[in-house]
Design a protein around this motif. Structure first.
Motif, mmCIF file in Angstrom:
data_model
loop_
_atom_site.group_PDB
_atom_site.id
_atom_site.type_symbol
_atom_site.label_atom_id
_atom_site.label_comp_id
_atom_site.label_asym_id
_atom_site.label_seq_id
_atom_site.Cartn_x
_atom_site.Cartn_y
_atom_site.Cartn_z
ATOM 1 N N THR A 210 0.764 -1.022 -1.628
ATOM 2 C CA THR A 210 1.502 -2.276 -1.486
ATOM 3 C C THR A 210 2.722 -2.358 -2.390
ATOM 4 O O THR A 210 3.611 -3.165 -2.147
ATOM 5 C CB THR A 210 0.595 -3.489 -1.738
ATOM 6 O OG1 THR A 210 0.123 -3.466 -3.089
ATOM 7 C CG2 THR A 210 -0.586 -3.510 -0.785
ATOM 8 N N THR A 213 5.830 -1.922 -0.486
ATOM 9 C CA THR A 213 6.205 -2.951 0.487
ATOM 10 C C THR A 213 6.474 -4.309 -0.159
ATOM 11 O O THR A 213 7.518 -4.906 0.066
ATOM 12 C CB THR A 213 5.111 -3.097 1.558
ATOM 13 O OG1 THR A 213 3.852 -3.396 0.929
ATOM 14 C CG2 THR A 213 4.981 -1.818 2.366
ATOM 15 N N THR A 214 5.544 -4.811 -0.969
ATOM 16 C CA THR A 214 5.686 -6.175 -1.486
ATOM 17 C C THR A 214 6.847 -6.320 -2.461
ATOM 18 O O THR A 214 7.484 -7.374 -2.514
ATOM 19 C CB THR A 214 4.388 -6.665 -2.164
ATOM 20 O OG1 THR A 214 4.061 -5.790 -3.260
ATOM 21 C CG2 THR A 214 3.242 -6.691 -1.173
ATOM 22 N N THR A 276 -0.419 -1.617 5.772
ATOM 23 C CA THR A 276 0.625 -1.245 4.809
ATOM 24 C C THR A 276 1.157 0.159 5.040
ATOM 25 O O THR A 276 2.367 0.402 4.934
ATOM 26 C CB THR A 276 0.100 -1.381 3.373
ATOM 27 O OG1 THR A 276 -0.199 -2.750 3.104
ATOM 28 C CG2 THR A 276 1.129 -0.899 2.358
#
Length: 330
Positions: A210, A213-214, A276
């Protein structure tokens, strides 16, 4: 806002909170993730459940994006009772309470089920309780899956890490792991990592999927190499001042809210991670699997070193490994 301004702000907020009626007390919880991150959502869930279970006597206000300081600053403020609560992780917490180092050994957990059952069971509670003489009490582990390397080239064997500057958390275990694997560990605050990767200050980093992505690390990293070296949980802690001011009934309610939050987080984490990897590839990041055996062999000295640090830590590691006999690694 610098840290001194943050302390002044929090001191004022604390005064208001303590001046409030006994029927309501709001705990301030700081963390370094964005508000759409599953960790933030799980901490808000815990606060909602705490309020419900105490009939509104206690609540948690969650501050994302390090608004009240980075992880290390937050822990120091919690220890001094300026901040009520913080989210850190086992890697950084070993500098505050050595017992957490038992959770930071590479390839310790054979599966996510193995890790989750340890953290929600007797061993996990022992670790959460170990820091009371350090000024804080652990209340919840929030799993974050396995951590792997990512950066400007694929990492297929430890030899590929030679000469690479790898961002690590300010943790003795993380630093030692990268040293044994042949890289150059570079401690750096998480909020500084995007620009460090972009500008070539570091060649790579290690985290769960993550992170790409985050906080968009996939925009400045070309490869994600699934060596899955560690499973480092996030840890929610509370200051002794706040914890010791609670009644036994309120503490029981808090523990229930924390247990429910751990289960809630596990369920939503599994759902998010399943999508993800596809998002990472859509960002143009190449994902490569690796043979873990050379990585496992390279980090074996850490086991003797960590076990030798204290009999208590050695006992925890032995018990975690013994429980591993009940789990598969697939």
């Amino acid at each position: 806002m610098n840290i001194f301004s943050k302390v002044a702000l929090m001191t004022g907020v604390a005064a208001v909170a303590f001046a409030a009626t006994a029927e309501a007390r709001t705990l301030r919880l700081n963390h370094n993730n964005p508000p759409d991150h599953p960790l933030h959502i799980s901490m808000e869930f815990m606060g909602d459940r705490l309020s419900e279970l105490t009939d509104g006597d206690w609540d948690i206000q969650v501050f994302p994006n390090g608004q009240l300081g980075n992880q290390r600053e937050s822990m120091e403020l919690v220890q001094s009772c300026v901040l009520d609560m913080a989210k850190s992780n086992a890697s950084e917490l070993e500098a505050f309470e050595p017992t957490y180092s038992a959770l930071n050994l590479p390839y310790l957990f054979l599966s996510e089920d193995h890790q989750f059952d340890i953290l929600t069971g007797e061993i996990g509670q022992e670790i959460l309780d170990a820091s009371h003489d350090k000024g804080f009490q652990g209340v919840a582990f929030l799993i974050e899956g396995a951590r792997s390397f990512y950066g400007n080239k694929p990492i297929n064997t430890p030899a590929d890490l030679q000469g690479m500057k790898i961002r690590v958390q300010p943790s003795p275990s993380a630093i030692r792991m990268v040293e044994l694997l042949g890289g150059s560990p570079t401690p750096l605050a998480y909020g500084e990592l995007y620009s460090a990767l972009q500008q070539g200050v570091v060649d790579g980093a290690e985290n769960n999927p993550t992170a790409l992505t985050t906080v968009r690390h996939g925009e400045v990293a070309d490869f994600f190499s699934l060596d899955e070296h560690t499973m480092i949980p996030s840890v929610v802690v509370i200051s002794n001042c706040a914890w010791d001011s609670m009644s036994d009934d309120d503490k029981a309610a808090f523990r229930q809210a924390a247990q429910e939050a751990m289960q809630f987080h596990r369920e939503q984490w599994d759902e998010i991670v399943s999508t993800t990897m596809g998002e990472i590839e859509e960002m143009g990041v190449t994902v490569n699997t690796v043979d873990k055996a050379p990585f496992i062999e390279a980090v074996q000295p850490m086991y003797d070193e960590v076990k030798g640090s204290s009999p208590a830590v050695a006992d925890l590691v032995d018990r975690i490994q013994a429980e591993g006999a009940n789990y598969s690694d697939n």
